[in-house]
Design a protein around this motif. Structure first.
Motif, PDB file in Angstrom:
ATOM      1  N   SER A  10       0.870  -1.179   0.000  1.00 12.97           N
ATOM      2  CA  SER A  10       0.000   0.000   0.000  1.00 12.97           C
ATOM      3  C   SER A  10       0.906   1.227   0.000  1.00 12.97           C
ATOM      4  CB  SER A  10      -0.879   0.038   1.248  1.00 12.97           C
ATOM      5  OG  SER A  10      -1.755  -1.041   1.283  1.00 12.97           O
ATOM      6  N   THR A  11       0.817   2.039  -1.044  1.00 12.33           N
ATOM      7  CA  THR A  11       1.671   3.219  -1.159  1.00 12.33           C
ATOM      8  C   THR A  11       0.811   4.468  -1.170  1.00 12.33           C
ATOM      9  OG1 THR A  11       3.225   1.930  -2.502  1.00 12.33           O
ATOM     10  CG2 THR A  11       3.439   4.332  -2.577  1.00 12.33           C
ATOM     11  N   TRP A  12       1.023   5.332  -0.193  1.00 11.29           N
ATOM     12  CA  TRP A  12       0.312   6.608  -0.149  1.00 11.29           C
ATOM     13  C   TRP A  12       0.872   7.493  -1.253  1.00 11.29           C
ATOM     14  CZ3 TRP A  12       2.234  11.334   2.608  1.00 11.29           C
ATOM     15  CH2 TRP A  12       1.321  12.391   2.535  1.00 11.29           C
ATOM     16  N   THR A  13       0.001   8.020  -2.094  1.00 11.82           N
ATOM     17  CA  THR A  13       0.410   8.871  -3.219  1.00 11.82           C
ATOM     18  C   THR A  13      -0.184  10.277  -3.106  1.00 11.82           C
ATOM     19  OG1 THR A  13      -1.439   8.037  -4.557  1.00 11.82           O
ATOM     20  CG2 THR A  13       0.687   6.895  -4.779  1.00 11.82           C
ATOM     21  N   ASP A  29      -5.184   9.464  -1.419  1.00  8.25           N
ATOM     22  CA  ASP A  29      -4.930   8.534  -2.511  1.00  8.25           C
ATOM     23  C   ASP A  29      -3.868   7.494  -2.143  1.00  8.25           C
ATOM     24  OD1 ASP A  29      -6.770  10.031  -3.851  1.00  8.25           O
ATOM     25  OD2 ASP A  29      -5.335  10.927  -5.248  1.00  8.25           O
ATOM     26  N   THR A  31      -2.101   3.631  -3.726  1.00 10.12           N
ATOM     27  CA  THR A  31      -1.991   2.618  -4.767  1.00 10.12           C
ATOM     28  C   THR A  31      -1.730   1.280  -4.089  1.00 10.12           C
ATOM     29  OG1 THR A  31      -1.112   4.207  -6.344  1.00 10.12           O
ATOM     30  CG2 THR A  31      -0.729   1.881  -6.821  1.00 10.12           C
ATOM     31  N   SER A  33      -0.741  -2.608  -4.624  1.00 15.56           N
ATOM     32  CA  SER A  33      -0.072  -3.381  -5.665  1.00 15.56           C
ATOM     33  C   SER A  33       0.396  -4.735  -5.162  1.00 15.56           C
ATOM     34  CB  SER A  33       1.106  -2.592  -6.244  1.00 15.56           C
ATOM     35  OG  SER A  33       2.036  -2.267  -5.235  1.00 15.56           O
ATOM     36  N   GLU A  39      -2.562  -2.679 -10.708  1.00 12.05           N
ATOM     37  CA  GLU A  39      -2.650  -1.884  -9.488  1.00 12.05           C
ATOM     38  C   GLU A  39      -4.082  -1.434  -9.262  1.00 12.05           C
ATOM     39  OE1 GLU A  39       0.189   1.305 -10.039  1.00 12.05           O
ATOM     40  OE2 GLU A  39       1.792   0.059  -9.190  1.00 12.05           O
ATOM     41  N   GLU A  41      -6.213   1.666  -7.718  1.00 10.16           N
ATOM     42  CA  GLU A  41      -6.162   3.025  -7.210  1.00 10.16           C
ATOM     43  C   GLU A  41      -7.237   3.171  -6.149  1.00 10.16           C
ATOM     44  OE1 GLU A  41      -6.467   5.670 -10.537  1.00 10.16           O
ATOM     45  OE2 GLU A  41      -4.340   5.432 -11.003  1.00 10.16           O
ATOM     46  N   SER A  43      -8.576   5.121  -2.256  1.00 10.21           N
ATOM     47  CA  SER A  43      -8.651   6.380  -1.533  1.00 10.21           C
ATOM     48  C   SER A  43      -9.556   6.158  -0.329  1.00 10.21           C
ATOM     49  CB  SER A  43      -9.218   7.483  -2.439  1.00 10.21           C
ATOM     50  OG  SER A  43      -9.139   8.741  -1.809  1.00 10.21           O
ATOM     51  N   ARG A  54     -12.123   6.346  -6.956  1.00 12.80           N
ATOM     52  CA  ARG A  54     -11.220   5.292  -6.512  1.00 12.80           C
ATOM     53  C   ARG A  54     -11.922   4.353  -5.530  1.00 12.80           C
ATOM     54  NH1 ARG A  54      -5.221   6.587  -6.220  1.00 12.80           N
ATOM     55  NH2 ARG A  54      -4.902   8.125  -7.859  1.00 12.80           N
TER      56      ARG A  54
END
Length: 154
Positions: A10-13, A29, A31, A33, A39, A41, A43, A54
């Protein structure tokens, strides 16, 4: 007994240049993966300042419960000799928000199933009980998951 492990990233973008300097200064937001898969998207939900296009954690949990029941159900039908030709679930869930937290209070799965022959309808309905018992996700939740199936013949 066997054990299966699962992992994802889980990557905070949502850093818009100032990180979490203020409540309105970042997006929610994320992502999600897993190597070799598309992936997702994600939120927060809209009431929590999320992006409405999302996926959010609440929808992902409901999706997991719906899909897990479906897959368990299809297996139960195979074991019973029921030929499923169509399965669509209109699932819903409710959460209760208290302060900064909350919890799911329940979910309802409304699968609409079509089977190959009218003689299969009784077993098709009964297979939901087995599917509910076998579903890993439902067995892990601390709220009720109600199943309201409708089965018809092709």
């Amino acid at each position: 007994m066997s054990t299966h492990g699962y992992s994802l990233t889980s990557t905070w973008t949502g850093n818009q240049g100032t990180g979490t300097s203020g409540y309105r200064d970042y997006t929610r937001d994320v992502t999600l993966s897993v190597p070799g898969r598309p992936e997702i998207e994600a939120s927060a939900d809209v009431p929590f300042r999320g992006d409405p296009v999302r996926w959010n954690p609440e929808l992902l949990l409901l999706a997991a419960a719906s899909e897990c029941h479906m897959l368990s159900y299809l297996h139960a039908c195979v074991l019973r000799g029921v030929v499923v030709t169509s399965y669509v679930d209109e699932a819903s869930a409710e959460i209760e928000v208290v302060g900064n937290g909350g919890r799911f209070t329940g979910a309802t799965l409304r699968p609409r199933i079509e089977v190959a022959d009218e003689a299969m309808i009784g077993d098709a309905i009964a297979a939901h009980e087995e599917a509910h018992e076998w579903c890993f996700i439902s067995n892990s939740l601390n709220f009720d998951v109600v199943i309201e199936p409708v089965v018809t013949a092709a």
